[in-house]
Design an enzyme around this catalytic site. Sequence first.
Site: not given
Length: 155
Positions: A56, A58, A86, A89
């Site tokens: 992701h 992040e 999410c 993260c």
Amino acid sequence: MLSIYTDEHFMKMALAEAKKAALAGEIPIGAVLVHQNKVLAKSHNQTELLQDVTAHAEILAITSGTEFLGSKYLKNCTLYVTLEPCPMCAGALKWSQLSKIVYAAEDEKNGFMKYGKDLLHPKTHVEYGLLSEESSALLKKFFESKRKNLKSKFQ
């Protein structure tokens, strides 16, 4: 003298990263990690490219930022991200001790706030809604395109 280093400035950079993700066929989420008005990392989702569900924006920003700083902690850093992180993260952001997160669009289905701010480090300051419309429009356009392409394959 006005500074160009505003939250909006850095969120626009994150949106540019999200657009790169969309062009690469990735879910259009971008992130920019900043320390003292200096960009430490710019990233976007790369789960398809890397075939890694943890890639992701992040997570990639955290990895780059901690490497740049030579520290596992992101104290006095701000992460700008185009979509609410999410829970995975948020957990990584907690352990990195990020000082501030600014996210654009809310993610009612998969966002960490569904479970509460306690997923983040207690000292992490949260702001949201900045350039939310732009981020939401980019996500909506991406998923509409995906559905349209999928539908055309089966007609």
